[in-house]
Enzyme design. Sequence first.
Site, short mmCIF file in Angstrom:
data_model
loop_
_atom_site.label_atom_id
_atom_site.label_comp_id
_atom_site.label_asym_id
_atom_site.label_seq_id
_atom_site.Cartn_x
_atom_site.Cartn_y
_atom_site.Cartn_z
N ASP A 17 69.69 35.37 87.96
CA ASP A 17 68.77 34.29 88.32
C ASP A 17 69.57 33.02 88.57
O ASP A 17 70.25 32.54 87.67
CB ASP A 17 67.77 34.09 87.17
CG ASP A 17 66.97 32.82 87.31
OD1 ASP A 17 66.72 32.38 88.46
OD2 ASP A 17 66.56 32.25 86.27
N ASN B 257 68.01 30.21 90.23
CA ASN B 257 67.17 29.02 90.42
C ASN B 257 66.31 28.69 89.20
O ASN B 257 65.36 27.90 89.29
CB ASN B 257 66.32 29.14 91.69
CG ASN B 257 65.32 30.28 91.57
OD1 ASN B 257 65.37 31.05 90.62
ND2 ASN B 257 64.41 30.37 92.51
N ASP C 234 64.09 30.39 87.32
CA ASP C 234 62.71 30.83 87.07
C ASP C 234 62.65 32.12 86.23
O ASP C 234 61.58 32.70 86.05
CB ASP C 234 61.93 31.02 88.39
CG ASP C 234 62.58 32.07 89.30
OD1 ASP C 234 63.61 32.66 88.91
OD2 ASP C 234 62.03 32.32 90.39
N ASP D 177 67.51 36.71 92.00
CA ASP D 177 67.26 36.31 93.39
C ASP D 177 68.42 36.70 94.29
O ASP D 177 69.46 37.17 93.82
CB ASP D 177 66.97 34.79 93.46
CG ASP D 177 67.91 34.00 92.57
OD1 ASP D 177 69.13 34.23 92.68
OD2 ASP D 177 67.45 33.17 91.76
N ASP E 147 61.36 54.90 100.60
CA ASP E 147 60.47 55.12 99.46
C ASP E 147 59.48 56.25 99.74
O ASP E 147 58.94 56.34 100.85
CB ASP E 147 59.70 53.80 99.25
CG ASP E 147 58.93 53.78 97.95
OD1 ASP E 147 59.57 53.73 96.89
OD2 ASP E 147 57.68 53.80 98.00
N GLU F 77 63.93 59.14 99.46
CA GLU F 77 63.32 59.50 98.18
C GLU F 77 62.26 60.55 98.48
O GLU F 77 61.15 60.24 98.93
CB GLU F 77 62.67 58.28 97.51
CG GLU F 77 62.21 58.61 96.10
CD GLU F 77 61.16 57.65 95.54
OE1 GLU F 77 60.99 57.63 94.32
OE2 GLU F 77 60.49 56.95 96.32
N HIS G 261 65.22 52.69 88.92
CA HIS G 261 64.25 51.73 88.37
C HIS G 261 62.94 52.38 87.93
O HIS G 261 61.99 51.68 87.62
CB HIS G 261 63.99 50.65 89.43
CG HIS G 261 63.43 51.25 90.68
ND1 HIS G 261 64.19 52.04 91.52
CD2 HIS G 261 62.19 51.24 91.19
CE1 HIS G 261 63.43 52.47 92.50
NE2 HIS G 261 62.22 52.01 92.33
C1 NOJ Z 1 58.75 54.96 94.30
C2 NOJ Z 1 59.50 53.78 93.78
O1 NOJ Z 1 60.76 54.19 93.32
C3 NOJ Z 1 58.65 53.16 92.70
O2 NOJ Z 1 59.32 52.18 91.97
C4 NOJ Z 1 57.43 52.60 93.35
O3 NOJ Z 1 56.57 52.09 92.36
C5 NOJ Z 1 56.70 53.67 94.15
N1 NOJ Z 1 57.56 54.47 94.94
C6 NOJ Z 1 55.65 53.08 95.05
O4 NOJ Z 1 56.24 52.41 96.12
#
Ligand code: NOJ
Length: 542
Positions: free
Chosen positions: A19, A21, A23, A27, A198, A265, A326
């Site tokens: 970070d 800035n 908050d 970023d 995604d 993915e 993530h």
């Molecule tokens: C897969 C992503 O890796 C995940 O973090 C996201 O919530 C969903 N697709 C929806 O876009």
Amino acid sequence: MKWWQTTTIYQIYPRSFLDTNGDGIGDLPGIIEKLDYIKDLGFETIWISPFYKSPGKDFHYDISDYTQIDPIFGTLADAERLISETHKRNMRIVFDMVLNHTSDEHAWFKESRSSKDNPKRNWYIWKKGKGKDKAPNNWISMVGKPGWNYDVKTDEWYFANFLSFQPDLNYRNPEVKETMFAIMRYWLDKGVDGFRLDIFNSIFKDKEFRDNPFSFHFTPTPSAQDEAFFQRKIHTLNHPDCFGLAKEVHSLLDEYKEDKFLLGEVTGNDSILKKFLGEKLDGLHLVFQFELIHFQFSARFFKNLLIKNEATFPYPYIPTYVYGNHDQMRYIDKIEHNPEKAKLLALFQFTARGVPIVYYGEEIGIKDANIPNAEGKDPIAQQNAFIPNFIVNAFGIYLNRDNCRTPMQWNSTPNAGFCKPNVEPWLAVTEGYSRINVEYELSDKNSLLNTYKALLNLKNNNPTFQSGNLAVLEDYKDYSDLLVYRRYSQAKSFLVFINFGYKDLEIKIETVKQIALTVGKVKLIGNSKLQFAAYSGIVLEM
Ligand code: NOJ
């Protein structure tokens, strides 16, 4: 070979990197500031989770404008600077692209839901129900909830394969496809080297809206979400038209004279993954292979994986090796936070044939946090807040993704250098950061971080590890804790030994040219014997 066949990828979750800035949210200028860190580690490619304009209900996987940067992350000029600063360092940059759905706050969806005859109506998947309160069919979403969402105003239902505020776009409408292709060109023209796509396997659904058949499987695993929550999702995931789309996006990238790259993915068995890659390798360039997300810490597990990948994905296929992202529990929590074991996992990831993908913080051993669902910011945690953690654990579903998204740990100051000490970070830094941080680990030559560095250095300086062959060795099969494989090319030959056991081992070996790298305590005795302590490994040039 193309650059993406030999590359190494570092994933950044931008909210949690740095970070600048004040908050409490990371970023783009923060990423720019840390590019040298990633470069010095030795990674070539960065992939950054989305930072486009978004209401942020699914932390920017719900996009409301694909060509603008969300102000919490910076400006368009920052994004352009990030691209050029990455390239200046001879590195590559991959953006995340969410083709499947938008945010329900996207102007397109607002229009679409406003009336049945709106020109954007057919941009999303709308359908009449089967009667009062009855959805059009039985489709459930990837997160196990009803996939259809009722809209009072027009008395129809829209389909969302992830969360209800992420309505799926209708790719059977050519206008939608063209628009999304134009968006990809917009970023490619700005110099982006490729996209991580995604949930690419969700994009097309059955034209006739037939019910999905029943399945006995309840729990989705990261590598097979197409059979979960008691449905075989043959009509909502991995639809054959998705394989065709992979080729179309590939051709779009071929319009550029530089080599651009797609990382999909997608989940399903290996034959499905191969369909996404295309029979002539004319589909997605690489796909995530998620087997390592549920690894067992044993020589047998890793050996079987290598044998399987070499048989199923021989060159010119390129396997990918991923321990986390993530959406998943951090790998260090699956090995009792033991850095010695972690080093061996890294040894495998960087010496196996394939592309390693590392999630920020894995290199220093950031732990998973322990935030209960009820306190989660993640919408999935919130929707399941009433489910106690022990049940979640029993089924192995990871519901509070906040736990793997905590701030990067740069040093031992309060907030670990992620943001100023007087600022509240969006998620608290995980415990142990006084030692588990970049500054401390750089100064300790035996740290996990320095092991990653040494491994990247080995890979970057030896083409044999980038593009050589791999053969699993059976000569040591009496040693059940030991994994041994050869990496070889015309020029060189290396042996990689990994002792997954807690016991010491001694073995005889062929004549060694030199030691390329050691992890933990291993001794070469008289050029013909190796002595391993618990959890150790070595790479020998032969
Ligand atoms: C897969 C992503 O890796 C995940 O973090 C996201 O919530 C969903 N697709 C929806 O876009």
